[in-house]
Scaffold this active site. Structure first.
Site, PDB file in Angstrom:
ATOM      1  N   SER A 165      21.821 -12.591  -7.515  1.00 15.89           N
ATOM      2  CA  SER A 165      23.212 -13.023  -7.660  1.00 15.89           C
ATOM      3  C   SER A 165      23.666 -13.937  -6.526  1.00 15.89           C
ATOM      4  O   SER A 165      24.548 -14.781  -6.723  1.00 15.89           O
ATOM      5  CB  SER A 165      24.146 -11.806  -7.735  1.00 15.89           C
ATOM      6  OG  SER A 165      23.933 -10.942  -6.633  1.00 15.89           O
TER       7      SER A 165
ATOM      8  N   ASP B  36      34.616  -7.842  -5.601  1.00 17.38           N
ATOM      9  CA  ASP B  36      33.940  -6.551  -5.572  1.00 17.38           C
ATOM     10  C   ASP B  36      33.616  -6.075  -4.164  1.00 17.38           C
ATOM     11  O   ASP B  36      33.004  -5.027  -3.991  1.00 17.38           O
ATOM     12  CB  ASP B  36      32.676  -6.585  -6.434  1.00 17.38           C
ATOM     13  CG  ASP B  36      31.626  -7.579  -5.913  1.00 17.38           C
ATOM     14  OD1 ASP B  36      31.893  -8.242  -4.887  1.00 17.38           O
ATOM     15  OD2 ASP B  36      30.562  -7.686  -6.543  1.00 17.38           O
TER      16      ASP B  36
ATOM     17  N   HIS C 117      29.747  -9.148  -3.039  1.00 20.04           N
ATOM     18  CA  HIS C 117      29.252 -10.515  -3.160  1.00 20.04           C
ATOM     19  C   HIS C 117      30.174 -11.474  -2.404  1.00 20.04           C
ATOM     20  O   HIS C 117      31.378 -11.246  -2.305  1.00 20.04           O
ATOM     21  CB  HIS C 117      29.184 -10.926  -4.640  1.00 20.04           C
ATOM     22  CG  HIS C 117      28.140 -10.177  -5.398  1.00 20.04           C
ATOM     23  ND1 HIS C 117      28.402  -8.967  -6.019  1.00 20.04           N
ATOM     24  CD2 HIS C 117      26.837 -10.442  -5.627  1.00 20.04           C
ATOM     25  CE1 HIS C 117      27.295  -8.523  -6.596  1.00 20.04           C
ATOM     26  NE2 HIS C 117      26.334  -9.401  -6.377  1.00 20.04           N
TER      27      HIS C 117
END
Length: 347
Positions: free
Chosen positions: A74, A236, A239
């Site tokens: 990610s 979140d 990240h």
């Protein structure tokens, strides 16, 4: 065992197919298992796709175009941002295009949630597109999913080896320091830091041994997270935000230019005043894991690649390039079109 010996032993265990658990200790591994479950309960799992940064950058610049493949998890995909211009890929490709004054075609194979075991398939897909350079960002999910470090390193070695055998230059951003993640409280934060640093050092050793160059991500976002967590963290709290991905790309761009042989002649040799020099790979790997932006690449001393303490490497602290506003990717450039459909960047 010291950090240098531990990193060397972990990389050796991976190369020989061993478990590597003894390097970290069963107690540390057990604590990490609990830490990972706790952290994932707080943070949650990323379940959405990332925006696809595949496309042309540096529009209007001359050719021949530079082709870059972006592989990993990610952090490579740029998960969590709302504009494609804010992804890692867009910042990376725009920066390389600006510094090289060349068009760049970037193709992203990165997937949210990917672990090092996914690199083989990503590398095979990337090889089929004939890039000049592959940039790999992987490792954090291996830590939070308690994958044995030797297994992580073994998968990375296989991916780098495949890419290099295909004649592709490889730059690997090593596992970031997960001790910077705020939702993970102490003392578990210290466990995550120790684990991720040891994995990063072992990654550096195996990347160089297989013909690539590594760049330490370390705690590159740590000071910024502490100073402005609302700016550098995504929603979140795990990240990076748009500014965080920009910072991440800025560390990688100089090493990408070096891999492509596009740096000025006056940056060809290590500069002692910048604490650069030639070291055995294990010592360089440990030092790099603690200093973000440190590049490690294989070299020779007296015509030999190896000394008594292993592979010779150059340890570099490349000069950062001026930030450039990231472009949105174009589908076409000078009547050239990227071959084939873009891969999905979802899990």
């Amino acid at each position: 065992m010291g950090a240098t010996g531990a990193a060397r032993k972990l990389a050796s265990a991976a190369a020989l197919g061993g478990g590597g658990l003894s390097v970290l200790g069963g107690g540390l591994y057990g604590v990490l298992v609990l830490e990972a479950k706790f952290a994932r309960r707080i943070i949650g799992n990323a379940t959405e796709s990332a925006l696809d940064s595949t496309g042309w950058y540096g529009r209007g610049r001359p050719g021949p175009a530079i082709r870059i493949a972006l592989l990993g998890d990610s952090s490579a995909a740029g998960y969590g941002v709302e504009r494609v211009e804010d992804t890692t890929g867009a910042h990376l490709a725009t920066g390389v295009a600006a510094q090289a004054d060349r068009r760049v075609h970037l193709r992203s194979f990165a997937k949210v949630g990917a672990q090092s075991s996914a690199l083989a398939d990503q590398a095979d897909a990337a090889i089929g597109t004939h890039p000049d350079l592959a940039v790999v960002l992987i490792g954090a999910n291996d830590v939070t999913h308690t994958v044995l470090p030797s297994a992580s390193v073994r998968h990375l070695a296989e991916g780098v080896r495949r890419l290099r055998e295909a004649g592709i230059q490889v730059v690997v951003g090593t596992c970031p320091d997960l001790g910077t993640i705020r939702p993970i409280p102490p003392p578990l934060k210290q466990v995550a830091r120790e684990w991720s640093r040891r994995l990063a050092a072992a990654q550096t050793i195996t990347v160089v041994e297989n013909g690539g160059r590594s760049v330490s991500l370390g705690d590159i976002l740590g000071p910024e997270f502490d100073a402005a967590p609302a700016v550098l963290f995504g929603p979140d709290r795990f990240h990076p935000s748009a500014d965080g991905y920009r910072q991440l790309a800025s560390v990688l761009i100089p090493s990408c230019l070096a891999a492509l042989d596009l740096l000025p002649d006056d940056e060809a040799l290590p500069e002692p005043r910048r604490r650069e020099g030639i070291l055995p790979v294990a010592a360089a790997a440990v030092r790099a894991a603690r200093t973000p932006g440190t590049e490690v690449d294989g070299t020779e001393v007296g015509g030999n690649q190896r000394g008594l303490r292993g592979r010779w490497v150059e340890l570099r602290h490349r000069r950062r390039r001026p930030a450039t506003d990231a472009e949105s990717p174009g589908e076409h450039e000078d009547h050239e079109t990227a071959a084939g459909p873009a891969p999905s960047s979802g899990e």
